[in-house]
Design a protein around this motif. Structure first.
Motif, PDB file in Angstrom:
ATOM      1  N   ALA A  86       0.822  -1.218   0.000  1.00  0.00           N
ATOM      2  CA  ALA A  86       0.000   0.000   0.000  1.00  0.00           C
ATOM      3  C   ALA A  86       0.851   1.262   0.000  1.00  0.00           C
ATOM      4  O   ALA A  86       0.460   2.283  -0.574  1.00  0.00           O
ATOM      5  CB  ALA A  86      -0.933  -0.001   1.209  1.00  0.00           C
ATOM      6  N   ARG A  87       2.017   1.214   0.620  1.00  0.00           N
ATOM      7  CA  ARG A  87       2.851   2.419   0.669  1.00  0.00           C
ATOM      8  C   ARG A  87       3.772   2.532  -0.548  1.00  0.00           C
ATOM      9  O   ARG A  87       4.576   3.454  -0.643  1.00  0.00           O
ATOM     10  CB  ARG A  87       3.676   2.457   1.958  1.00  0.00           C
ATOM     11  CG  ARG A  87       4.760   1.408   2.068  1.00  0.00           C
ATOM     12  CD  ARG A  87       5.627   1.630   3.319  1.00  0.00           C
ATOM     13  NE  ARG A  87       6.675   0.637   3.426  1.00  0.00           N
ATOM     14  CZ  ARG A  87       6.570  -0.495   4.096  1.00  0.00           C
ATOM     15  NH1 ARG A  87       5.447  -0.766   4.757  1.00  0.00           N
ATOM     16  NH2 ARG A  87       7.580  -1.356   4.127  1.00  0.00           N
ATOM     17  N   GLY A  88       3.660   1.578  -1.494  1.00  0.00           N
ATOM     18  CA  GLY A  88       4.417   1.663  -2.735  1.00  0.00           C
ATOM     19  C   GLY A  88       5.740   0.956  -2.735  1.00  0.00           C
ATOM     20  O   GLY A  88       6.546   1.132  -3.666  1.00  0.00           O
ATOM     21  N   ALA A  89       6.012   0.143  -1.713  1.00  0.00           N
ATOM     22  CA  ALA A  89       7.261  -0.611  -1.677  1.00  0.00           C
ATOM     23  C   ALA A  89       7.218  -1.756  -2.690  1.00  0.00           C
ATOM     24  O   ALA A  89       6.144  -2.211  -3.096  1.00  0.00           O
ATOM     25  CB  ALA A  89       7.503  -1.163  -0.274  1.00  0.00           C
ATOM     26  N   TRP A  90       8.391  -2.208  -3.092  1.00  0.00           N
ATOM     27  CA  TRP A  90       8.472  -3.426  -3.883  1.00  0.00           C
ATOM     28  C   TRP A  90       8.218  -4.620  -2.962  1.00  0.00           C
ATOM     29  O   TRP A  90       8.669  -4.644  -1.815  1.00  0.00           O
ATOM     30  CB  TRP A  90       9.862  -3.575  -4.493  1.00  0.00           C
ATOM     31  CG  TRP A  90      10.139  -2.706  -5.670  1.00  0.00           C
ATOM     32  CD1 TRP A  90      10.797  -1.505  -5.675  1.00  0.00           C
ATOM     33  CD2 TRP A  90       9.795  -2.978  -7.030  1.00  0.00           C
ATOM     34  NE1 TRP A  90      10.873  -1.009  -6.947  1.00  0.00           N
ATOM     35  CE2 TRP A  90      10.270  -1.888  -7.810  1.00  0.00           C
ATOM     36  CE3 TRP A  90       9.131  -4.025  -7.667  1.00  0.00           C
ATOM     37  CZ2 TRP A  90      10.105  -1.821  -9.191  1.00  0.00           C
ATOM     38  CZ3 TRP A  90       8.963  -3.960  -9.044  1.00  0.00           C
ATOM     39  CH2 TRP A  90       9.440  -2.875  -9.795  1.00  0.00           C
ATOM     40  N   VAL A  91       7.519  -5.615  -3.475  1.00  0.00           N
ATOM     41  CA  VAL A  91       7.301  -6.866  -2.742  1.00  0.00           C
ATOM     42  C   VAL A  91       7.722  -8.000  -3.668  1.00  0.00           C
ATOM     43  O   VAL A  91       7.306  -8.051  -4.830  1.00  0.00           O
ATOM     44  CB  VAL A  91       5.825  -7.038  -2.328  1.00  0.00           C
ATOM     45  CG1 VAL A  91       5.625  -8.379  -1.623  1.00  0.00           C
ATOM     46  CG2 VAL A  91       5.387  -5.895  -1.421  1.00  0.00           C
ATOM     47  N   MET A  92       8.559  -8.889  -3.159  1.00  0.00           N
ATOM     48  CA  MET A  92       9.079  -9.983  -3.980  1.00  0.00           C
ATOM     49  C   MET A  92       8.985 -11.303  -3.228  1.00  0.00           C
ATOM     50  O   MET A  92       9.221 -11.356  -2.015  1.00  0.00           O
ATOM     51  CB  MET A  92      10.548  -9.726  -4.349  1.00  0.00           C
ATOM     52  CG  MET A  92      11.204 -10.869  -5.140  1.00  0.00           C
ATOM     53  SD  MET A  92      13.005 -10.664  -5.300  1.00  0.00           S
ATOM     54  CE  MET A  92      13.097  -9.186  -6.299  1.00  0.00           C
ATOM     55  N   SER A  93       8.620 -12.362  -3.946  1.00  0.00           N
ATOM     56  CA  SER A  93       8.647 -13.706  -3.359  1.00  0.00           C
ATOM     57  C   SER A  93       9.662 -14.550  -4.102  1.00  0.00           C
ATOM     58  O   SER A  93       9.832 -14.414  -5.323  1.00  0.00           O
ATOM     59  CB  SER A  93       7.268 -14.360  -3.435  1.00  0.00           C
ATOM     60  OG  SER A  93       6.882 -14.609  -4.776  1.00  0.00           O
ATOM     61  N   LEU A  94      10.347 -15.400  -3.372  1.00  0.00           N
ATOM     62  CA  LEU A  94      11.279 -16.349  -3.944  1.00  0.00           C
ATOM     63  C   LEU A  94      10.683 -17.741  -3.825  1.00  0.00           C
ATOM     64  O   LEU A  94      10.283 -18.157  -2.734  1.00  0.00           O
ATOM     65  CB  LEU A  94      12.629 -16.284  -3.216  1.00  0.00           C
ATOM     66  CG  LEU A  94      13.302 -14.910  -3.173  1.00  0.00           C
ATOM     67  CD1 LEU A  94      14.597 -14.971  -2.362  1.00  0.00           C
ATOM     68  CD2 LEU A  94      13.578 -14.397  -4.578  1.00  0.00           C
ATOM     69  N   CYS A  95      10.565 -18.437  -4.946  1.00  0.00           N
ATOM     70  CA  CYS A  95      10.057 -19.808  -4.963  1.00  0.00           C
ATOM     71  C   CYS A  95       8.679 -19.887  -4.300  1.00  0.00           C
ATOM     72  O   CYS A  95       7.758 -19.166  -4.668  1.00  0.00           O
ATOM     73  CB  CYS A  95      11.078 -20.724  -4.296  1.00  0.00           C
ATOM     74  SG  CYS A  95      10.810 -22.486  -4.583  1.00  0.00           S
ATOM     75  N   THR A  96       8.522 -20.732  -3.282  1.00  0.00           N
ATOM     76  CA  THR A  96       7.215 -20.931  -2.654  1.00  0.00           C
ATOM     77  C   THR A  96       6.799 -19.776  -1.761  1.00  0.00           C
ATOM     78  O   THR A  96       5.712 -19.807  -1.181  1.00  0.00           O
ATOM     79  CB  THR A  96       7.206 -22.232  -1.823  1.00  0.00           C
ATOM     80  OG1 THR A  96       8.336 -22.220  -0.931  1.00  0.00           O
ATOM     81  CG2 THR A  96       7.296 -23.452  -2.737  1.00  0.00           C
TER      82      THR A  96
END
Length: 349
Positions: A123-133
């Protein structure tokens, strides 16, 4: 008149200052969220890319404020039998410009406070990343609803079934949708992290980190995951024998008429039945099996491209290249080079 800046170090600083700014948001604070059952390799990828201070090496790579956090600070078990001692709680992620979710036990419930932390970051505009599962954690927070996403191919079907509102693409290394990035397993996490560095800080910074890690500086996210699938007969009841015969005769030209006669069905009934039992049309299924056979021959034989095209039923090298690139987003020569080295790749020409 050409304006000259002062020492080289000065113009490097000016260029870096420009590259480091993206819509007013600096990629400075990086937090990695780990949960019980995490994978040490992918966790280590985030540490390697963002956790090492390379700012004094003169390559233009900035120093990241790097933190590791977890919902309940203390020892966090990994899937390989040892624990990681994490001192910081989720408060360490509250000002993160990038919040990375390390792999997670995909069938375990996601703590509500983790979901809330991820939603606030997005919501605040940060990047969000997931690795694999880690994609399952993002999915549990609702961040992937209506978006394209990926995960390791072994878990892609579970992700699609558990969260049908997500457009799961197992045939890519990573996906960026807005400011959310999901990646496949293992080395695809490196590709996703370097893609983000390139997006925010420029190709030079990404190349410097890649050079330090001794990895390729860039692989397109659309490149396919290398998925080795044996012939599956599950679900094939009336057509099992035909499917086996087809897999053993991929070098032959076959028609719907010939195949339907083999199983004593009308062409229309056969086409409908084949799709119901295999999940694909006869033509699509045969092409997919031919590509799989081509992969095997590229890895294990010294046949050249023309010979492989004939052995797999594509007939011509140009057709093999077309279908191979369409299925895997990589050329046969590049595929062979990846799995057998550059000397063996010469045989493909």
């Amino acid at each position: 008149m050409v304006r000259r800046y002062g020492p080289k170090k000065e113009w490097q600083k000016r260029l870096l200052a420009i590259k480091n700014c993206h819509n007013g948001l600096m990629l400075k604070n990086v937090a990695v969220l780990i949960l019980p059952g995490t994978s040490p390799f992918e966790f280590g990828v985030a540490c390697e890319v963002f956790g090492i201070d390379r700012s004094a090496r003169g390559t233009g790579v900035p120093a990241f404020d790097f933190r590791v956090c977890t919902p309940a600070p203390g020892k966090v078990d990994t899937k390989t039998g040892f624990s990681i001692d994490v001192a910081l709680g989720l408060e360490a992620a509250e000002d993160a410009d990038l919040l990375i979710v390390a792999p997670y036990q995909w069938d375990a419930p996601v703590p509500e406070k983790v979901k809330q932390s991820l939603r606030r970051a997005h919501a605040r505009g940060a990047w969000v990343m997931s690795l694999c599962t880690g994609a399952f954690v993002l999915a549990g927070a609702g961040l992937l609803d209506g978006r394209r996403a990926t995960t390791h191919w072994q878990y892609s079907q579970q992700l699609a079934q558990q969260y049908p509102q997500i457009h799961v693409d197992e045939n890519v290394l990573y996906v960026q949708d807005d400011r959310i990035i999901t990646s496949a397993g293992t080395s695809a996490g490196i590709d996703a992290c370097l893609h983000l560095v390139r997006t925010e800080l420029g190709a030079g910074v990404a190349a410097a980190i890649a050079r330090d890690m001794v990895v390729p500086p860039h692989r397109e996210g659309g490149q396919a995951q290398y998925i080795a699938r044996p012939l599956s007969l599950e679900g094939c009841s009336t057509l099992k024998d035909l499917v086996v015969w087809l897999s053993e005769n991929l070098d032959r030209e076959v028609s719907i008429a010939e195949l339907s006669q083999r199983v004593h069905m009308s062409e229309r009934t056969f086409a409908r039945r084949f799709r119901a039992e295999t999940g694909a049309t006869p033509a699509a299924w045969i092409n997919a099996q031919r590509v799989l056979l081509a992969q095997e021959l590229l890895e294990t034989s010294d046949l050249n491209i023309d010979e492989i095209a004939r052995a797999t039923g594509f007939g011509q090298a140009v057709l093999l290249r077309h279908h191979f690139v369409k299925a895997l987003n990589i050329s046969p020569a590049s595929y062979r080079r990846t799995f057998r080295g550059s000397s063996a790749a010469m045989a493909v020409h």
